[in-house]
Each structure stands twice: as structure tokens, then as C-alpha cells.
Design a protein around this motif. Structure first.
Motif, mmCIF file in Angstrom:
data_model
loop_
_atom_site.group_PDB
_atom_site.id
_atom_site.type_symbol
_atom_site.label_atom_id
_atom_site.label_comp_id
_atom_site.label_asym_id
_atom_site.label_seq_id
_atom_site.Cartn_x
_atom_site.Cartn_y
_atom_site.Cartn_z
ATOM 1 N N LYS A 1 12.343 2.292 3.612
ATOM 2 C CA LYS A 1 12.896 3.202 2.611
ATOM 3 C C LYS A 1 13.006 4.615 3.184
ATOM 4 O O LYS A 1 12.128 5.059 3.937
ATOM 5 N N PRO A 2 14.065 5.332 2.844
ATOM 6 C CA PRO A 2 14.165 6.728 3.287
ATOM 7 C C PRO A 2 13.105 7.570 2.586
ATOM 8 O O PRO A 2 12.574 7.185 1.544
ATOM 9 N N GLY A 3 12.790 8.733 3.162
ATOM 10 C CA GLY A 3 11.721 9.554 2.619
ATOM 11 C C GLY A 3 12.140 10.978 2.297
ATOM 12 O O GLY A 3 13.179 11.459 2.755
ATOM 13 N N ILE A 4 11.321 11.639 1.478
ATOM 14 C CA ILE A 4 11.533 13.056 1.180
ATOM 15 C C ILE A 4 11.232 13.879 2.432
ATOM 16 O O ILE A 4 11.915 14.840 2.750
ATOM 17 N N THR A 5 10.185 13.478 3.131
ATOM 18 C CA THR A 5 9.852 14.085 4.421
ATOM 19 C C THR A 5 9.671 12.959 5.430
ATOM 20 O O THR A 5 9.623 11.787 5.043
ATOM 21 N N GLY A 6 9.600 13.305 6.688
ATOM 22 C CA GLY A 6 9.489 12.263 7.708
ATOM 23 C C GLY A 6 8.963 12.812 9.016
ATOM 24 O O GLY A 6 8.766 14.026 9.177
ATOM 25 N N MET B 1 13.350 5.602 -2.922
ATOM 26 C CA MET B 1 12.866 6.324 -1.751
ATOM 27 C C MET B 1 11.356 6.206 -1.641
ATOM 28 O O MET B 1 10.689 5.692 -2.552
ATOM 29 N N SER B 2 10.827 6.705 -0.535
ATOM 30 C CA SER B 2 9.394 6.805 -0.309
ATOM 31 C C SER B 2 9.066 8.274 -0.071
ATOM 32 O O SER B 2 9.963 9.080 0.187
ATOM 33 N N LEU B 3 7.806 8.636 -0.189
ATOM 34 C CA LEU B 3 7.429 10.016 0.120
ATOM 35 C C LEU B 3 7.688 10.334 1.584
ATOM 36 O O LEU B 3 8.163 11.419 1.931
ATOM 37 N N VAL B 4 7.397 9.356 2.456
ATOM 38 C CA VAL B 4 7.566 9.542 3.896
ATOM 39 C C VAL B 4 8.480 8.458 4.452
ATOM 40 O O VAL B 4 8.320 7.279 4.140
ATOM 41 N N GLY B 5 9.437 8.865 5.271
ATOM 42 C CA GLY B 5 10.371 7.926 5.883
ATOM 43 C C GLY B 5 11.534 8.680 6.496
ATOM 44 O O GLY B 5 11.613 9.911 6.368
ATOM 45 N N PRO B 6 12.444 8.007 7.156
ATOM 46 C CA PRO B 6 13.626 8.684 7.699
ATOM 47 C C PRO B 6 14.459 9.290 6.571
ATOM 48 O O PRO B 6 14.561 8.695 5.499
ATOM 49 N N ARG B 7 15.019 10.452 6.804
ATOM 50 C CA ARG B 7 15.842 11.082 5.779
ATOM 51 C C ARG B 7 17.101 10.252 5.522
ATOM 52 O O ARG B 7 17.734 9.763 6.463
ATOM 53 N N PRO B 8 17.487 10.060 4.253
ATOM 54 C CA PRO B 8 18.669 9.237 3.951
ATOM 55 C C PRO B 8 19.964 9.955 4.323
ATOM 56 O O PRO B 8 20.097 11.153 4.069
ATOM 57 N N GLU B 9 20.885 9.230 4.921
ATOM 58 C CA GLU B 9 22.173 9.805 5.325
ATOM 59 C C GLU B 9 23.290 9.340 4.397
ATOM 60 O O GLU B 9 23.149 8.368 3.664
ATOM 61 N N LEU C 1 11.375 13.221 -6.063
ATOM 62 C CA LEU C 1 10.166 12.536 -6.521
ATOM 63 C C LEU C 1 10.514 11.488 -7.578
ATOM 64 O O LEU C 1 9.842 10.459 -7.694
ATOM 65 N N ILE C 2 11.583 11.755 -8.328
ATOM 66 C CA ILE C 2 12.065 10.777 -9.317
ATOM 67 C C ILE C 2 12.631 9.561 -8.590
ATOM 68 O O ILE C 2 12.413 8.415 -9.007
ATOM 69 N N ASN C 3 13.362 9.803 -7.483
ATOM 70 C CA ASN C 3 13.859 8.702 -6.643
ATOM 71 C C ASN C 3 12.721 7.859 -6.107
ATOM 72 O O ASN C 3 12.820 6.633 -5.995
ATOM 73 N N VAL C 4 11.599 8.525 -5.780
ATOM 74 C CA VAL C 4 10.433 7.810 -5.268
ATOM 75 C C VAL C 4 9.817 6.952 -6.364
ATOM 76 O O VAL C 4 9.487 5.780 -6.150
ATOM 77 N N LEU C 5 9.694 7.508 -7.560
ATOM 78 C CA LEU C 5 9.093 6.781 -8.682
ATOM 79 C C LEU C 5 9.867 5.518 -9.030
ATOM 80 O O LEU C 5 9.279 4.467 -9.315
ATOM 81 N N ILE C 6 11.188 5.600 -9.017
ATOM 82 C CA ILE C 6 12.001 4.432 -9.395
ATOM 83 C C ILE C 6 12.205 3.460 -8.236
ATOM 84 O O ILE C 6 12.802 2.400 -8.404
ATOM 85 N N GLY C 7 11.728 3.834 -7.028
ATOM 86 C CA GLY C 7 11.733 2.902 -5.909
ATOM 87 C C GLY C 7 12.882 3.009 -4.933
ATOM 88 O O GLY C 7 12.990 2.193 -4.019
ATOM 89 N N MET D 1 0.819 -1.200 0.000
ATOM 90 C CA MET D 1 0.000 0.000 0.000
ATOM 91 C C MET D 1 0.861 1.260 0.000
ATOM 92 O O MET D 1 0.535 2.249 -0.666
ATOM 93 N N LYS D 2 1.954 1.223 0.729
ATOM 94 C CA LYS D 2 2.865 2.363 0.790
ATOM 95 C C LYS D 2 3.490 2.621 -0.584
ATOM 96 O O LYS D 2 3.605 3.759 -1.033
ATOM 97 N N ARG D 3 3.852 1.530 -1.269
ATOM 98 C CA ARG D 3 4.466 1.662 -2.604
ATOM 99 C C ARG D 3 3.459 2.216 -3.608
ATOM 100 O O ARG D 3 3.793 3.088 -4.422
ATOM 101 N N LEU D 4 2.232 1.749 -3.551
ATOM 102 C CA LEU D 4 1.190 2.238 -4.447
ATOM 103 C C LEU D 4 0.926 3.722 -4.217
ATOM 104 O O LEU D 4 0.797 4.504 -5.174
ATOM 105 N N THR D 5 0.861 4.106 -2.953
ATOM 106 C CA THR D 5 0.665 5.517 -2.603
ATOM 107 C C THR D 5 1.818 6.371 -3.114
ATOM 108 O O THR D 5 1.605 7.475 -3.637
ATOM 109 N N ASP D 6 3.039 5.870 -2.973
ATOM 110 C CA ASP D 6 4.227 6.599 -3.445
ATOM 111 C C ASP D 6 4.150 6.865 -4.944
ATOM 112 O O ASP D 6 4.435 7.978 -5.409
#
Length: 457
Positions: free
Chosen positions: A383-388, A353-361, A345-351, A250-255
Motif C-alpha cells: 500500500k502507498p503511504g503518507i510518508t516513506g 493507504m498505509s501510514l508508511v509506504g511508497p508515495r502514490p503516483e 489519514l482518512i485514506n489510511v482508515l478506509i484502507g 500487524m501493519k494494518r492494525l498499526t495503521d
């Protein structure tokens, strides 16, 4: 004694007053717009009012406009502006869907302007009263460095004539128990020894004192755990940091759906930003950097370039700081507005990242953080997110340990609804300057202690 967060009755009372004000605002809007309100206008309003109230309650709770605790006018203004904008847009949508054209758009706009003004006055007055009512003395028992981090927040919690004092965690238990009786608010550090913490909590409860405990990661692990029995022994089931397959799907579909929609909607912003970056210094538009993703796999994160080319050529890996000279003119603007994050958002589309998650370090910083805190790598179980959660609850300058607690809490309590709330609250982050500034090096505080190290003066 008031709690940091209002109790259910107080929040219910605040929501009831808010809804009453919104209804009054509509009455005023109709009065200003028409000399005599036509029956069809009243019928349309009565048909849509249940939806207005439902939508209002939803966004009042999402943006915590019902949690009137600390006195911050601009925070109230931001929350009201964003929540009422959403309420207004959805009210217009509801009136259109139900074909209630007797409720004119101008009336809806006027009503929300009136509502903003009246709600702002009511909430400022109530919040000011709430803060002034928190008179008394507050004690913090723990480590001095921890107190330095939380001291300003503790001072804001009390009224201006309140008294905040620090007590060293190494102080004798009997001394602390005796001092505890003289204070209205007791805060216990997460570094306090377990036995001492338990004895102080027991003593406080015995004397009807309300205690606030700064949680450790271990405390977070056992929150919302399933309680069961092993024969006649009660046990708590501590689940690993993973999401079930259904939630992941569900999270992937939402992303995919949301990131694609946002990309299309923000295409003009993409083009204008790309052109502005190119015109300023002729350098590259995008900035690529290796980050750590889910299961510690590396990927290249995409951002609009906000610094000069090869910004770390001389300094090496360095966190951005407030007033960083490496940031370009366009970079300052796109960082404040978070436009620099849009290419992710391109990172999210290709998988990746996620829209929501911990920020990637980055590897360099992740290794340092892992050495300081053994729990740090557990944030990479999703998956890390754009926001979290850490971004909407904290600030850009919030330290790593505090952000880690928010991230682990998010993973432990994950739901699709929580994702939606974080996405909506991200709007507040974008318009709040304090949440988008770079790292600020705090000035060293000099504090005089008594001989027993019990409190500072």
C-alpha cells in the motif's frame, strides 16, 4: 581511511560521550535549581537514570545523532532538538510512572536545555574535525549525467581543500587502474559495465583502497537474501516483493490505531486549515485526485487544497515546482509544514493507504516512470503511504530513480520497527525546508574535458 558512515567503535564512542554529557547536564540542572541537593532528589535521579540512558540511546540512534559525518550545523540542530524533546517527554513519563517525584519537571527541562547546548558544541566540533580529516582526492568513474547529480554530495564529503574528479566510464581499464592508485576515495557508478566494475574493485582491494559502489536495483534485490546450498552448490534465494500475511495484519492494525489517534489529536489543525482555505478564495477545502495504489488499483487521494482551483486546466498534469505560482498563500504554509497531507489519514482508515509506504503516483506519471525503469511497478506491491523511506532519506526534489531504490529497499527489508523509525524521522522532514520544496530545475553545468575524457577541470 574514514568511511562515509562511522564504524561501530566510532559510533559507540560518540554515544558514550553523548550519555556522559546528558548526565553532566542533570548535575548542572540540580546545581542551578538547588543550593543543596536533597537526598530524595538524588534517590529519584538514581532510580530514573537507567531509563534516561536507555531512552537517550534509543533516540540518538533513531535520529542518527551518533553519525557525525557531514558538516551541517542546521541538520545537527534539527536532529538534536527533536531527539532531546522526545527524550525529555519520555523521561517525564518515566519519572511519573515510577512515582519518582523527587525529580522535578523543572530540573528535567533545565537538564535538556543544558544538554542541547553542550551536545551542539561537541557535535559541531567533532563533525568539523571529522570533515577536515577527510583530506585527499576523490575519483568518480561513471557517466557524466550521474556525476552531475552526485557531485555536490561528493564535494561535501571531503574537506574544503579536497579534490573531486570525474573519469568517463568508457576510459581504458588500464588507465583507470593506474589513476586509481593516486586517489584516496573511489566511487563507481551503477552504469559501469559489470566486468570493468569487478576488475576495478579487485584492483582497489589489492591495493587496500576502499571503494563505494552506487547500487543498481539488481544489487538491492540480492541484499539480505537467504544463502543455502543445492547439494554442493551455494545459491541465494531472491524473494518476491511481497509481505507475509502476519506482517500485513500487524501493519494494518498499526495503521488503524495510529491514524485514528493522530486524527483526534490534530482535529483543531484540521478545522483551522479548512477555515483558512475557505476564507482565502472561497474554493473547495479538499483536493481529490486519482492515484495508483496496491496492486495497481486506483483510488482517490485526499489532501487540503494548496493550489488555485483547477490548477492543471491549462498546463495538464505537471509536477509542482519551487516558486510555483499556482500555489496559494495558505498553500505555501501547509505544504512546508506537510499539513496538506493530513486528510490522507482518512485514506489510511478506509484502507486505501498505509501510514508508511511508497508515495502514490498518478497514472500519467507512473506510465512515464515505468517506461524509463522496468522496476517501477514493483513499488505497488504494498500500500502507498503518507510518508516513506524515500521521503525521510531523500528530498522532495530527489529524482524518481533514487526514490525508487529507497522504496524497493523498504519493501525488501520491511519490519514494523522500520515503520516506527520512519514515522519518527518524518518529524525532521516536516521541519526541514529543503525536504518540502517543489521540483527545482538545475542549471546546466558546462565542463571542460581533457582529450582523454579522464577528468574535468
Amino acid at each position: 581511511m574514514p568511511n562515509i558512515f562511522p564504524n561501530k567503535f566510532a559510533r559507540g564512542f560518540i554515544i558514550a560521550v553523548d550519555l556522559f554529557i546528558i548526565i553532566v547536564a542533570y548535575v548542572l540542572a540540580f546545581t542551578v535549581r538547588y543550593e543543596q541537593i536533597a537526598p530524595r532528589n538524588i534517590e529519584a535521579f538514581m532510580s530514573v537514570i537507567p531509563w534516561i540512558l536507555l531512552i537517550s540511546v534509543l533516540f540518538i540512534c533513531i535520529y542518527e545523532v551518533d553519525r557525525l559525518v557531514q558538516y551541517d550545523v542546521w541538520d545537527i540542530v534539527r536532529k538534536l532538538a527533536v531527539s532531546l524533546t522526545f527524550i525529555m517527554l519520555l523521561t517525564m513519563t518515566a519519572s511519573f510512572l515510577f512515582r519518582e517525584f523527587g525529580l522535578p519537571r523543572l530540573v528535567i527541562i533545565l537538564a535538556h536545555i543544558f544538554a542541547f547546548t553542550m551536545l551542539l558544541i561537541w557535535k559541531v566540533l567533532y563533525t568539523k574535525y571529522n570533515q577536515l580529516s577527510r583530506k585527499g582526492k576523490l575519483m568518480f568513474i561513471g557517466d557524466e549525467s550521474e556525476f552531475d547529480e552526485i557531485e555536490d554530495n561528493l564535494s561535501k564529503f571531503l574537506s574544503h581543500n579536497g579534490n573531486v574528479k570525474y573519469f568517463d566510464k568508457k576510459s581504458n581499464v588500464q588507465q583507470l587502474k593506474a589513476q586509481l592508485l593516486n586517489y584516496n576515495f573511489i566511487f563507481l557508478s551503477n552504469s559501469l559495465e559489470e566486468d570493468k566494475k569487478n576488475r576495478l574493485i579487485f584492483h582497489a582491494m589489492k591495493n587496500n583502497k576502499l571503494v563505494y559502489v552506487v547500487p543498481t536495483v539488481n544489487d538491492l534485490l540480492v541484499m539480505n537474501t537467504a544463502v543455502t546450498t543445492l547439494d554442493d552448490t551455494m545459491v541465494m534465494q531472491v524473494k518476491p516483493f511481497t509481505l507475509p500475511l502476519a506482517q500485513l495484519a500487524m501493519k494494518r492494525l498499526t495503521d488503524i490505531v495510529f491514524s485514528l489517534a493522530i486524527l483526534i489529536f490534530t482535529l483543531p489543525v484540521f478545522l483551522i486549515t479548512a477555515l483558512s482555505i475557505k476564507l482565502e478564495d472561497g474554493g473547495s477545502i479538499f483536493f481529490k485526485q486519482e492515484r495508483i495504489g496496491k496492486d495497481h488499483k486506483q483510488f482517490h487521494i485526499l489532501k487540503f487544497r494548496s493550489m488555485v482551483e483547477n490548477a492543471e486546466a491549462k498546463t495538464g498534469p505537471t509536477l509542482a515546482q519551487s516558486g510555483d505560482r499556482r500555489i496559494t498563500k495558505i498553500g505555501k504554509f501547509i505544504r512546508k509544514t506537510r499539513i496538506d497531507e493530513l486528510p490522507q489519514l482518512i485514506n489510511v482508515l478506509i484502507g486505501d493507504m498505509s501510514l508508511v509506504g511508497p508515495r502514490p503516483e498518478r497514472d500519467f506519471f507512473a506510465d512515464q516512470f515505468q517506461k524509463d525503469n522496468k522496476w517501477f511497478n514493483y513499488r505497488n506491491t504494498v500500500k502507498p503511504g503518507i510518508t516513506g523511506y524515500a521521503q525521510v532519506m531523500g528530498k522532495y526534489t530527489t529524482n524518481v530513480d533514487k526514490k525508487l531504490k529507497f522504496d524497493l529497499h523498504y519493501i525488501r527489508n520491511y519490519s514494523l520497527w522500520l515503520d516506527y523509525i520512519i514515522l519518527l524521522r518524518t518529524v525532521l522532514v516536516v521541519i526541514n525546508k529543503a525536504k518540502s520544496e517543489g521540483e527545482v530545475k538545475p542549471a546546466k553545468k558546462i565542463r571542460m574535458f581533457s582529450k582523454k575524457q579522464e577528468d574535468y577541470r
